[in-house]
Structure formats: structure tokens, C-alpha cells
Design an enzyme around this catalytic site. Structure first.
Site, short mmCIF file in Angstrom:
data_model
loop_
_atom_site.label_atom_id
_atom_site.label_comp_id
_atom_site.label_asym_id
_atom_site.label_seq_id
_atom_site.Cartn_x
_atom_site.Cartn_y
_atom_site.Cartn_z
N LYS A 1 51.38 33.95 41.50
CA LYS A 1 52.40 33.13 40.83
C LYS A 1 53.69 33.94 40.71
CE LYS A 1 53.44 30.89 36.46
NZ LYS A 1 52.99 30.44 35.16
N GLY B 1 48.70 30.44 35.41
CA GLY B 1 47.90 31.00 36.50
C GLY B 1 46.45 30.52 36.48
N ARG B 2 45.86 30.51 35.28
CA ARG B 2 44.44 30.13 35.18
C ARG B 2 44.24 28.62 35.26
NH1 ARG B 2 46.52 32.69 30.90
NH2 ARG B 2 46.75 31.60 28.91
N HIS C 1 15.25 35.06 34.29
CA HIS C 1 14.47 36.27 34.58
C HIS C 1 15.27 37.53 34.31
CE1 HIS C 1 11.18 33.93 36.32
NE2 HIS C 1 12.17 33.10 36.68
N GLU D 1 41.27 34.12 28.27
CA GLU D 1 42.68 34.47 28.39
C GLU D 1 43.53 33.44 27.63
OE1 GLU D 1 44.40 36.79 31.94
OE2 GLU D 1 45.22 34.79 32.25
N LYS E 1 48.88 47.08 31.85
CA LYS E 1 49.59 47.13 33.13
C LYS E 1 50.70 48.18 33.07
CE LYS E 1 49.28 42.18 34.23
NZ LYS E 1 50.05 40.97 34.47
N GLU F 1 48.17 44.68 41.97
CA GLU F 1 46.95 44.62 42.78
C GLU F 1 47.19 43.79 44.04
OE1 GLU F 1 47.08 44.04 39.52
OE2 GLU F 1 45.29 44.78 38.48
O1 F6P Z 1 47.04 39.72 34.23
C1 F6P Z 1 46.84 38.41 33.91
C2 F6P Z 1 47.50 37.48 34.86
O2 F6P Z 1 48.84 37.34 34.52
C3 F6P Z 1 46.79 36.15 34.87
O3 F6P Z 1 47.16 35.31 33.85
C4 F6P Z 1 47.12 35.66 36.22
O4 F6P Z 1 46.29 34.61 36.60
C5 F6P Z 1 46.93 36.91 37.03
O5 F6P Z 1 47.44 37.93 36.20
C6 F6P Z 1 47.60 36.94 38.37
O6 F6P Z 1 48.97 36.74 38.27
P1 F6P Z 1 49.82 36.35 39.54
O7 F6P Z 1 49.33 35.07 40.06
O8 F6P Z 1 51.23 36.28 39.04
O9 F6P Z 1 49.66 37.45 40.56
#
Ligand code: F6P
Length: 546
Positions: free
Chosen positions: A206, A266-267, A383, A352, A511, A212
Site C-alpha cells: 500500500k 492494508g488488512r 491432536h 491489528e 520499525k 521488507e
Molecule cells: O506493519 C503493519 C502494516 O502497516 C500493516 O498494517 C500492513 O498491512 C503492512 O504493514 C504492509 O504495509 P504495506 O502494504 O504498506 O507494505
């Protein structure tokens, strides 16, 4: 807790004073078959059975009154109206518009949301179909055999869950893989057996600033170039983002950048272009069916009275478990292998969103908020950790999910799966008394002293709550509907707790610190600004490095 809800919370405490010493066995005995009728609710083929929760009619009425007094209907209307209910970021919350139809009338900034949503939806679904049928190929004209979605959190969990869940609908689409972790082992493992020339990379972010994702995307771009010349590699890259400047800077051609908007959290973004990996896997038509399942639940949530409203009822049961019974966790257990990643997905959505301790007004919350959500599919879970759910010292409420019809031709196995689904809620609710254990063992001829020694171990106290969700078939439509059920449940709980379910400031600090610490991992770096713990660990790690 506002003044106007205090009496409702008190009333619920009164209900618990009445019910805490009542066993589910007695609640069922008192109402016999009626209890299922009283404590279940359906929408089309989906039924939710709350009868194995430790509630009675009075408690349910007080929960519904709490929902009204907390302003659930007003807040729901504000969300659908496009008000900026995400107050800490001053944003609308309109993921419902992503799966809406023009006639639903969603508005953003005074204009129909459909003006934005429809063209972008058509674009990414056409791209998905073009890749699937070979209209869009790599620079050499070869079809894409594989897709890697690089994203994390909401840009990963929804897509990976849905792709796995809908694997029966893949047809001859490409194989879709996911890379999320900054641990290079993830990309290395996923790419190991793939051909860069015929792999399409989706960079899903987003913000397009998530370290990452951007780091993995750069590594994936370099991997593409091991087989393809610079210009040719470009055709193997697409981006899904709201940050079009950053996607351009990254070098992704605008024709393969699929956008969405800051009013999509995002979620809550799997219905936006973030769902492209799902569309690549199941095709545009199935993706539209997935969206219509969400929309069916959106309409139900918007229009059904509170006492018939599935997300509202599910949320209220959650409030009862969390705030009245004081249960800190919930096990979400689909009896459906296809829903392997559903709990992990809802875990982010719920924790979240509502893992907050400050209200919208900036005050400390007066009630516990999001429980820990966790779980894996039944019957595997039986199990591993079911021992604790049945006989541990903590009460762990369970949500069970089952489709009436199987996702495999192995009908008999589905019958066993169904029997296990039914058996677990029964065992949790009713348990097995000491007298029943004693009688059973005595009947088997076990000596009395042995029987007495084992009775405490083999007794199940029962009275452990669960909710069961059943629906007909596992399809794109029913998956969309199930996701929206949980989305709106989370929304209702956020309203009752008075928190903003749509920000996530709590993930920021870690972060920032990681960014500061990274250069300190270089040899000879100055560690003096760190506290003893991090300094000690860095020294330890450096000494262990080979
Ligand atoms: O670190 C949390 C977060 O901001 C989430 O809410 C989001 O879904 C995820 O990181 C990834 O963010 P992006 O889509 O901006 O890379």
C-alpha cells in the site's frame, strides 16, 4: 466506556453473576430443542449456532442493548456513508466500496466511489485474465508459469489465505507463490525451483515504503536479471500500491501498476488490486464471485436488525467472552483444510484493528480489547493443543467453521470431519462427569481402586463455550462472505470498545528502532547509545558469526 453504556456493562455483570455457576448442561436441559432455535441465526445458507455459549435470553438482550447504546448503528452508517471514521489518520473507511456495485451509492470526496473502483477493478482483472490466457506474456512471448506476490501483513495474508483457500478454482492459471519475510531464506526458497523468465513478480505494498517488501522486491528484480536483460525483465514486474510515485521510482511501468486508495486499510485490502494474485490464480470471473460474497455480507450487515445481524451477534458473543467471562484468547478453528491460513489472516485483521488500549478520545480504555486470535484447521488441532482447551486451567472459547459439502471427492472423510466438528463442541459444552467415567470404567471390569485413581484425570468439566458456523459449499462467494463476516465483527467490537479499528500506530516503533540498529551491526560500530540488553546481544551475535 462512556457514561451512557455504564449501566449496560453493569447489567451484563449481573447476568454473569446469575450464569457463572450454571452449567451448559442445565441451560440445554431447561430449554431442550428450543435452545438451538433461540441461539442460532441464519443468512441464506450460512447459520451461526451460539447455543453452546454460556448465555441466556436475558444476557443476549443486554448485549444487544449495549450495542445500541454504544452507537453501533450510527457508526456503521458513518462507515457506509464515507465519513472519516479513521480519526487518527483523518481517513474514510470504505473497503466495502471495493466490492460494491454502482447502485450501492458509496461516495468518496463527494464523487461516486464506483468512478474510481470500477475502472481499476476492470484493469487488474483484465490483466489477470490476460496473463492466464497468454494474451500478456513475457518480453519473449512466453506464458507466465508462476507468480510471486511480494508483500507483508495485509499485502500478503489475505492473498495467501485466499489463493490457498480457492485452489480448486485455479484451472490452468499460473502457480502463485508468496514471499513476505525479510529473512532472505523466504525468497531463496520460493524462487529456487522457478524460472525467472516465466515468473511474474507482483510487488504488493500500500505504502511502497515497507522495508521488507522493497528489499525483497529489489532482490527479486536482481533475480529476474539473472535470466533476462534489463529491459526484458521489466515485463515481469507489476505493482499494487497507492503510492504511484514510488512505483514509478522503482521502475515499474505505469501500465502494470494497479492502484487503490488510502481509504482502504492494508488488512482490509484483499478486494482491491492487492487481490491481483488471487485473481491470477482463480481468474476474473471467480474473483468477481468472491467480491459478491463480500457484498452479500456487507448488505446484510448494513440492513439486518441487530438481533438478526450475524456480524453483530458474533461480535457480541466476543464481548461476552472477552469482557464478561474474562477470556483472553479465542481459538478460530476451521474444519476445512482449504481454510488453512484463515486464522492467521483473521489474527491480523482482529489484533491489528482492535489491539488498542486508548479510546478514540485518547483516554485509556476501561475494558479489555482484542483477544489473542489463533488456530489451525481441525482435525489436526485436536491432536496438538485440544488437550488444553478441554482440560486446561484457562477457558478458551472456540469458533468452529464447517462447510456441509466437501472440497474433495473423499466423501467418507468429510463425514468423519463433520462428526469431529460436532463432537468437539459437544465435548467442550457437556464434558463427562465423574459418575459417567466411573460407570464406564466399572462396566469394563476395571478394579475399583484403579477407577477411583483415574476418575479425576478422565473427567471433563465441560461448560466450555464455542460457536459453530456452517454453510453449504466452499466457493469464492462463500469465502468472501465469511471474510466480511469477521471484518464487520471486528468493526462492531471496535465501536463497543470505543477504539479506532483502522490505525496501527503500535507497529511503528519497532520499525524505527530496526532502522537505527541496522548500522550498528557493522563491525566496530558504536554501541554506546544502546541499553545493556541490545549491546550484550549484538556482542554475542558478533562473536557467534562465522
Ligand atoms: O506493519 C503493519 C502494516 O502497516 C500493516 O498494517 C500492513 O498491512 C503492512 O504493514 C504492509 O504495509 P504495506 O502494504 O504498506 O507494505
Amino acid at each position: 466506556m462512556t457514561k451512557s453504556t455504564e449501566s449496560h456493562w453493569d447489567a451484563l455483570q449481573g447476568d454473569w453473576n446469575r450464569l457463572s455457576n450454571v452449567h451448559l448442561r442445565d441451560l440445554f436441559d431447561k430449554s431442550s430443542d428450543d435452545r438451538f432455535t433461540q441461539f442460532s441465526q441464519s443468512m441464506d445458507d450460512m447459520t451461526i449456532d451460539f447455543s453452546c455459549e454460556r448465555i441466556d435470553r436475558g444476557a443476549m438482550e443486554n448485549l444487544l442493548a449495549l450495542a445500541s447504546a454504544s452507537g453501533v448503528e450510527t457508526a456503521r452508517n458513518a462507515m457506509y456513508n464515507g465519513d472519516a471514521i479513521n480519526n487518527t489518520e483523518d481517513r474514510e473507511v470504505l473497503h466495502v466500496a471495493l466490492r460494491g456495485e454502482r447502485g450501492d451509492g458509496y461516495v468518496v470526496d463527494g464523487a461516486p466511489a464506483a468512478d474510481l473502483v470500477e475502472p481499476e477493478r476492470d484493469r487488474f482483472l483484465k490483466f489477470a485474465d490476460d496473463v492466464r490466457d497468454g494474451t500478456y506474456t513475457n518480453a519473449a512471448g512466453a506464458r507466465f508459469t508462476d507468480v510471486i506476490n511480494i508483500g507483508i501483513g495485509g499485502s500478503d495474508l489475505g492473498p495467501v489465505m485466499a489463493v490457498r483457500a480457492l485452489s480448486d478454482f485455479k484451472g490452468d492459471g499460473p502457480n502463485v507463490h508468496f514471499v513476505s519475510n525479510i529473512d532472505g531464506a523466504h525468497l531463496t526458497d520460493v524462487s529456487r525451483d522457478l524460472n525467472p523468465a516465466t515468473t511474474l513478480i507482483l510487488v504488493a505494498s500500500k505504502t511502497f515504503t515497507t522495508i521488507e517488501t522493497i528489499t525483497n522486491a529489489q532482490a527479486a528484480k536482481a533475480w529476474l536479471k539473472t535470466e533476462l536483460s534489463g529491459a526484458d525483465a521489466d515485463a515481469n514486474l507489476a505493482a499494487l500500491s497507492t503510492n504511484l510515485d514510488a512505483t514509478a521510482d522503482f521502475g515499474i511501468d505505469a501500465s502494470r501498476v494497479f492502484g487503490f486508495w488510502d481509504w482502504v486499510g492494508g488488512r482490509y485490502s484483499v478486494c482491491s488490486s492487492i487481490g491481483l494474485s488471487v485473481a491470477l490464480s482463480i481468474g476474473g470471473e471467480n474473483f468477481r464471485a468472491f467480491l459478491s460474497g463480500f457484498r452479500a455480507m456487507d448488505q446484510h450487515f448494513k440492513t439486518a436488525p441487530l438481533d438478526e445481524n450475524l456480524p453483530v451477534l458474533l461480535a457480541l458473543i466476543g464481548i461476552w467472552r472477552r469482557n464478561v467471562m474474562d477470556c483472553p484468547t479465542v481459538a478460530l478453528l476451521p474444519y476445512n483444510q482449504r481454510l488453512e491460513f484463515f486464522s492467521a489472516y483473521v489474527q491480523q485483521m482482529d489484533m491489528e484493528s482492535n489491539g488498542k488500549s486508548v479510546t478514540n478520545a485518547g483516554d485509556l480504555v476501561k475494558h479489555a480489547t482484542a483477544p489473542t486470535i489463533w488456530g489451525t484447521p481441525g482435525t489436526n488441532s485436536q491432536h496438538s493443543y485440544f488437550q488444553m482447551i478441554h482440560q486446561g486451567t484457562d477457558i478458551i472459547p472456540v469458533d468452529f467453521i464447517l462447510c456441509a459439502n466437501p472440497s474433495s471427492p473423499l466423501d467418507y472423510q468429510h463425514k468423519l470431519l463433520t462428526a469431529n466438528f460436532l463432537a468437539q463442541s459437544q465435548a467442550l459444552a457437556f464434558g463427562k462427569t465423574g459418575d459417567e467415567v466411573r460407570a464406564e470404567m466399572t462396566d469394563k471390569g476395571i478394579p475399583a481402586d484403579e477407577v477411583e485413581a483415574l476418575v479425576p484425570h478422565r473427567t471433563f468439566a465441560g461448560n466450555r463455550p464455542s460457536t459453530s458456523i456452517v454453510y453449504a459449499d466452499h466457493t469464492p462467494y462463500s469465502l468472501g462472505r465469511l471474510i466480511a463476516l469477521y471484518e464487520h465483527k471486528v468493526f462492531v467490537q471496535g465501536v463497543i470498545w470505543g477504539v479506532n479499528s483502522f490505525d496501527q500506530w503500535g507497529v511503528e516503533l519497532g520499525k524505527v528502532l530496526a532502522r537505527d540498529i541496522e548500522p550498528m551491526l557493522d563491525e566496530g560500530a558504536d554501541l554506546s547509545t544502546l541499553r545493556a540488553s541490545s549491546r550484550g546481544l549484538i556482542n554475542c551475535i558478533n562473536a557467534l558469526k562465522s
